[in-house]
Design an enzyme around this catalytic site. Structure first.
Site: not given
Ligand SMILES: Cc1cc2nc3c(=O)[nH]c(=O)nc-3n(C[C@H](O)[C@H](O)[C@H](O)COP(=O)(O)OP(=O)(O)OC[C@H]3O[C@@H](n4cnc5c(N)ncnc54)[C@H](O)[C@@H]3O)c2cc1C
Length: 469
Positions: A312
């Site tokens: 989220e």
């Molecule tokens: C169990 C689980 C359930 C989920 N359920 C859903 C769902 O129902 N629907 C859905 O669409 N998604 C879902 N997700 C996805 C989840 O919302 C994302 O994993 C999350 O938003 C982070 O995206 P990412 O994993 O690509 O990390 P990334 O975007 O790659 O981020 C990696 C790290 O970099 C940091 N970061 C990224 N960009 C910036 C920035 N501009 N400035 C500073 N820091 C930054 C982040 O804080 C994070 O710590 C789920 C994930 C999991 C693990």
């Protein structure tokens, strides 16, 4: 989670759908015969949704064909309902680049006929089920959309606006999830601390006939339990306050409440889940080595709570939303409104001597720290945006602590009033006051540390080249 996501999808359709869409999809979501999901994430695109590749091709009948792969989709597929109503973000060919070209679609697992019976399967399939650290009861899926029929929800290219209806609701829900994990873990820790016999109370044996005293007599175990108790009760009040404000928005169209909720949503999500996770670890610690052994179930709280900090919108991104967008929203009006609420409460109650020293003065101090932090961002954020971004995480925590400080001051006021009115439940209110005093004395001073970090700016944070890591 299954019903939470359904509720969120319901709200988005309710807020942005056409009359036909609402009539077709909502009744069976309300009755829970159908569930809902949110599909944003793709393997190369999480936080940065502008990178999205899922495509939507317009059809002559006004519908779209959706093609692409989404990952990590909570409740993506299961047999708990007859149909799943997926809300899917995708890009319509020829639209603007990046996030401005994203639209939102309703994509049912099974096509819904005009007479509301279920028709053919809609080309939605599960690529795989994710193997996770926790929340094993939720089916988190890779979802493939293969020329699936989708119906535009809201306007073309305004998908994020519509999706935010669902996401804002979900963020409050996830904040509650973090808090609830802490509460459940705490309840287990209390039972164990009263039962487990180790060592003697340094002030004299409390269980002289037993081999040892229960560990709840030890000051360090008390510190741990008081951290948990004062957080879960303060956090619960904070969630109730936020929920009441949301009711005011829904029922009375209260614009000020709307602004305040918008400001506090990243705090509810980020602060309550960070602290919630921390408290599950502290509850596990009460069990010593037994907390690490699966039999006691404490490691499950830790594993399950961990996701609340990530999904989220990762908590770092919540902090960016708070400082980068919400703080200055409508000319900073909502932040000012928060300061006014604190100031008015302190002013109205300064005559209450008991409240003043233990609650109002620490609250005033915390609120001043929060104001100083906001002022630092105003004065230094323009010079170098990293001065604001490097302090955003601390600001989210500083704000969270101040909110809980306000909640504890309000609860203390109610407790003193009940005791003065000779309530029949004096023990409850005395306990409330003692727990509140602990929060004000032992937790709230964290605002000073967060302010010091914020005021140190970005220089030390950004000092190294990437190669030096
Ligand atoms: C169990 C689980 C359930 C989920 N359920 C859903 C769902 O129902 N629907 C859905 O669409 N998604 C879902 N997700 C996805 C989840 O919302 C994302 O994993 C999350 O938003 C982070 O995206 P990412 O994993 O690509 O990390 P990334 O975007 O790659 O981020 C990696 C790290 O970099 C940091 N970061 C990224 N960009 C910036 C920035 N501009 N400035 C500073 N820091 C930054 C982040 O804080 C994070 O710590 C789920 C994930 C999991 C693990």
């Amino acid at each position: 989670m299954y019903q939470g996501l359904t509720h969120g999808a319901y709200s988005a359709i309710h807020a942005h759908g056409t009359t036909e869409q609402k009539a077709k999809f909502l009744p069976k979501m309300v009755s829970c015969e159908w569930t809902g999901t949110m599909n944003l994430t793709e393997s190369h695109c999480g936080t940065d949704l502008g990178l999205m590749r899922t495509k939507a091709d317009p059809q002559n009948d006004g519908s779209y064909k959706i093609t692409g792969e989404k990952i990590f989709i909570s409740a993506g597929d299961h047999d708990l309902s007859q149909n799943t109503i997926h809300l899917v973000l995708a890009k319509i060919a020829g639209g603007p680049q990046g996030i401005k070209g994203v639209s939102l679609f309703i994509v049912p697992k099974y096509i819904v006929n005009d007479d509301e019976t279920l028709g053919a399967a809609n080309g939605v399939s599960v690529g795989s089920i994710e193997e996770k650290m926790g929340i094993h009861a939720n089916s988190t899926c890779v979802m493939n959309f293969d020329n699936s029929t989708g119906y535009l929800l809201g306007q073309e290219h305004k998908g994020m606006r519509a999706m935010f209806t669902m996401m804002n609701e979900a963020r409050i829900g996830v904040g509650m999830q973090g808090l609830a994990q802490a509460e459940a873990a705490y309840q287990n820790a209390v039972i164990y601390a009263k039962d487990r016999l180790q060592g003697r109370d340094v002030t004299g044996a409390k269980n002289p006939d037993g081999a040892a005293d229960p560990i709840i007599v030890h000051a360090d175990v008390r510190r741990n339990l008081m951290d948990q108790k004062s957080f879960v009760e303060g956090g619960r009040a904070f969630l109730l306050w936020s929920s009441k404000l949301i009711d005011q928005v829904h029922r009375e169209g209260d614009k000020d409440a709307d602004g305040l909720v918008s400001l506090m949503t990243p705090v509810v999500k980020g602060f309550l889940t960070d602290k919630g996770f921390e408290m599950t670890v502290q509850a596990q610690q009460v069990f010593g080595g037994h907390g690490y052994i699966e039999e006691h179930g404490m490691s499950q709280f830790v594993r399950d709570a961990r996701i609340t900090q990530i999904y989220e919108g990762a908590n770092g991104v919540q902090a960016l939303d708070l400082v980068g967008r919400k703080l200055a929203l409508d000319g900073g009006k909502h932040m000012m409104a928060f300061f006014e609420i604190v100031k008015d409460f302190i002013k109205e109650n300064t005559g209450n001597e008991a409240l003043r020293t233990d609650f109002l003065e620490p609250l005033k101090h915390a609120s001043k720290d929060l104001q100083a932090a906001a002022m630092y961002f105003m004065q230094n954020g323009m010079k170098n945006p990293n001065n604001a971004l490097a302090g955003s995480y601390d600001f989210m925590h500083l704000f969270g602590h101040t909110c809980l400080g306000l909640m504890w001051a309000r609860m203390a006021k109610a407790s003193y009033a009940a005791l003065e009115a000779e309530t029949s439940d004096a023990a409850f209110y005395e306990t409330k006051l003692a727990t509140g005093r602990y929060y004000m004395a032992r937790q709230l001073p964290a605002t000073g540390m967060h302010l010091a970090r914020i005021q140190s700016g970005a220089d030390t944070v950004m000092a190294l080249n990437s190669e030096a890591f």
